[in-house]
Design a protein around this motif. Sequence first.
Motif, PDB file in Angstrom:
ATOM      1  N   GLU A  17      -2.740  -9.059 -31.590  1.00  0.00           N
ATOM      2  CA  GLU A  17      -3.399  -7.755 -31.682  1.00  0.00           C
ATOM      3  C   GLU A  17      -3.424  -7.270 -33.130  1.00  0.00           C
ATOM      4  O   GLU A  17      -4.437  -6.748 -33.609  1.00  0.00           O
ATOM      5  CB  GLU A  17      -2.683  -6.740 -30.790  1.00  0.00           C
ATOM      6  CG  GLU A  17      -3.266  -5.324 -30.841  1.00  0.00           C
ATOM      7  CD  GLU A  17      -4.731  -5.279 -30.428  1.00  0.00           C
ATOM      8  OE1 GLU A  17      -5.470  -4.415 -30.936  1.00  0.00           O
ATOM      9  OE2 GLU A  17      -5.152  -6.133 -29.598  1.00  0.00           O
ATOM     10  N   TRP A  18      -2.311  -7.445 -33.813  1.00  0.00           N
ATOM     11  CA  TRP A  18      -2.244  -7.047 -35.226  1.00  0.00           C
ATOM     12  C   TRP A  18      -3.269  -7.829 -36.042  1.00  0.00           C
ATOM     13  O   TRP A  18      -3.959  -7.265 -36.884  1.00  0.00           O
ATOM     14  CB  TRP A  18      -0.838  -7.300 -35.765  1.00  0.00           C
ATOM     15  CG  TRP A  18      -0.710  -7.068 -37.248  1.00  0.00           C
ATOM     16  CD1 TRP A  18      -0.574  -5.884 -37.895  1.00  0.00           C
ATOM     17  CD2 TRP A  18      -0.730  -8.080 -38.266  1.00  0.00           C
ATOM     18  NE1 TRP A  18      -0.505  -6.085 -39.246  1.00  0.00           N
ATOM     19  CE2 TRP A  18      -0.597  -7.413 -39.509  1.00  0.00           C
ATOM     20  CE3 TRP A  18      -0.834  -9.471 -38.252  1.00  0.00           C
ATOM     21  CZ2 TRP A  18      -0.569  -8.107 -40.715  1.00  0.00           C
ATOM     22  CZ3 TRP A  18      -0.817 -10.154 -39.446  1.00  0.00           C
ATOM     23  CH2 TRP A  18      -0.680  -9.473 -40.667  1.00  0.00           C
ATOM     24  N   ARG A  20      -6.085  -9.059 -35.111  1.00  0.00           N
ATOM     25  CA  ARG A  20      -7.455  -8.617 -34.827  1.00  0.00           C
ATOM     26  C   ARG A  20      -7.816  -7.347 -35.594  1.00  0.00           C
ATOM     27  O   ARG A  20      -8.996  -7.065 -35.813  1.00  0.00           O
ATOM     28  CB  ARG A  20      -7.618  -8.374 -33.319  1.00  0.00           C
ATOM     29  CG  ARG A  20      -7.828  -9.644 -32.508  1.00  0.00           C
ATOM     30  CD  ARG A  20      -8.285  -9.334 -31.091  1.00  0.00           C
ATOM     31  NE  ARG A  20      -7.211  -8.703 -30.320  1.00  0.00           N
ATOM     32  CZ  ARG A  20      -6.337  -9.379 -29.582  1.00  0.00           C
ATOM     33  NH1 ARG A  20      -6.382 -10.702 -29.540  1.00  0.00           N
ATOM     34  NH2 ARG A  20      -5.407  -8.737 -28.902  1.00  0.00           N
ATOM     35  N   THR A  21      -6.834  -6.567 -36.033  1.00  0.00           N
ATOM     36  CA  THR A  21      -7.096  -5.302 -36.732  1.00  0.00           C
ATOM     37  C   THR A  21      -7.095  -5.454 -38.251  1.00  0.00           C
ATOM     38  O   THR A  21      -7.293  -4.479 -38.960  1.00  0.00           O
ATOM     39  CB  THR A  21      -6.053  -4.244 -36.331  1.00  0.00           C
ATOM     40  OG1 THR A  21      -4.755  -4.663 -36.804  1.00  0.00           O
ATOM     41  CG2 THR A  21      -6.018  -4.052 -34.825  1.00  0.00           C
ATOM     42  N   GLN A  22      -6.874  -6.679 -38.756  1.00  0.00           N
ATOM     43  CA  GLN A  22      -6.698  -6.883 -40.191  1.00  0.00           C
ATOM     44  C   GLN A  22      -7.912  -7.536 -40.840  1.00  0.00           C
ATOM     45  O   GLN A  22      -7.786  -8.477 -41.607  1.00  0.00           O
ATOM     46  CB  GLN A  22      -5.449  -7.735 -40.448  1.00  0.00           C
ATOM     47  CG  GLN A  22      -4.176  -7.179 -39.874  1.00  0.00           C
ATOM     48  CD  GLN A  22      -3.845  -5.815 -40.428  1.00  0.00           C
ATOM     49  OE1 GLN A  22      -3.871  -5.611 -41.649  1.00  0.00           O
ATOM     50  NE2 GLN A  22      -3.533  -4.874 -39.550  1.00  0.00           N
ATOM     51  N   ASN A  23      -9.088  -7.041 -40.540  1.00  0.00           N
ATOM     52  CA  ASN A  23     -10.315  -7.661 -41.046  1.00  0.00           C
ATOM     53  C   ASN A  23     -10.404  -7.663 -42.573  1.00  0.00           C
ATOM     54  O   ASN A  23     -11.048  -8.528 -43.164  1.00  0.00           O
ATOM     55  CB  ASN A  23     -11.537  -6.948 -40.466  1.00  0.00           C
ATOM     56  CG  ASN A  23     -11.635  -7.129 -38.968  1.00  0.00           C
ATOM     57  OD1 ASN A  23     -11.204  -8.147 -38.441  1.00  0.00           O
ATOM     58  ND2 ASN A  23     -12.181  -6.142 -38.276  1.00  0.00           N
TER      59      ASN A  23
END
Length: 346
Positions: A17-18, A20-23
């Motif tokens: 999940e982490w 996926r948020t670190q684009n």
Amino acid sequence: MEQQTKTLADLGAQIDEWLRTQNDFVNADQFAGILRTLLKLAQDNTERGDLKILNRAMQELRHAFSIFAPYRHLRKVSIFGSTRVQENDPYYDLARSVAQELAHAGFMVITGAGPGIMQAGHEGAGRERSFGVNIRLPSEQAANPFIRNDPKLMNFHFFFTRKLMFVKEADAVIIFPGGFGTHDELLESITLAQTGKTHLVPIILMDLPDGTYWTRWQEFLRDDVMSRGYIVEREMAFFKIVTSAEAAVKEITTFYRNFHSYRFVNRDLVIRLNYPPPPALIERLNRDFADIVTGQVRQTEPLPAEADDPGKLHLHRLLMRFNREDYARLRQMIDVINAEELSAQA
């Protein structure tokens, strides 16, 4: 055990999940990979002794990375040689002169921080342009006075982490006569170059003008190694014997005269240059190195995958499909690239 398994699974989901948020975080995938490896170690019930090795190695490498990081824009030269060379030995004077010339040419120097050739290297380069990668031994090898207490001095427990930093940070390697440790470092440098496990850099064997240490070693290679087919003639190009500080520095600066660096992008090799390659050079590379290149050598703009290295996007580029086997021939190609530029500037 069931609760531990559930906890580890939950942590794995949190990592996913982490990630996926670190684009906008270019290294997020690497950090996630490290964390997943740690979870697998827990799932494997890895023995405490193995975990201590891994933990200590990671700590040593992290510390070394942080020390070298502010100097990543400067080229560095690793110097190896005997710890038993005394200060009144001609080899000590030569090592000091080599390091001094390197510093004057803008290079920084890396040595093992001990006595002998290592001390001479730090004395010649000066504290500001020196790194020390000391090894903790049962006999307690103290750092020499020219690097002692310097923030650029590192102390390693493991030889393999120390040797990794020697190789990773070096833009050239200079090796003076020495014993088993020196030969270990020499042969590892050549082996890594031969197998493509590190980038090609100048490997220079230093001797006195009337010295025979390295010429006799080279004779051994020809008479007892090459004669049996264990190596081939072109692999002798991985190293060069020189006998003066000026010649050593010239060998390194010539290597980087036009050639800057290279990297693989998928199956393609991108060679980065300081100057635009003239058509005659590209034609010669296609003609003379067809044995190691599939298709054509051609000029290219930076590839999309190179966006993660913005400091090199301004450089000129050659693109080719290298066979990833004959690194001795790739070393010869680099020499041709530099010779072409020197000829153009003459």
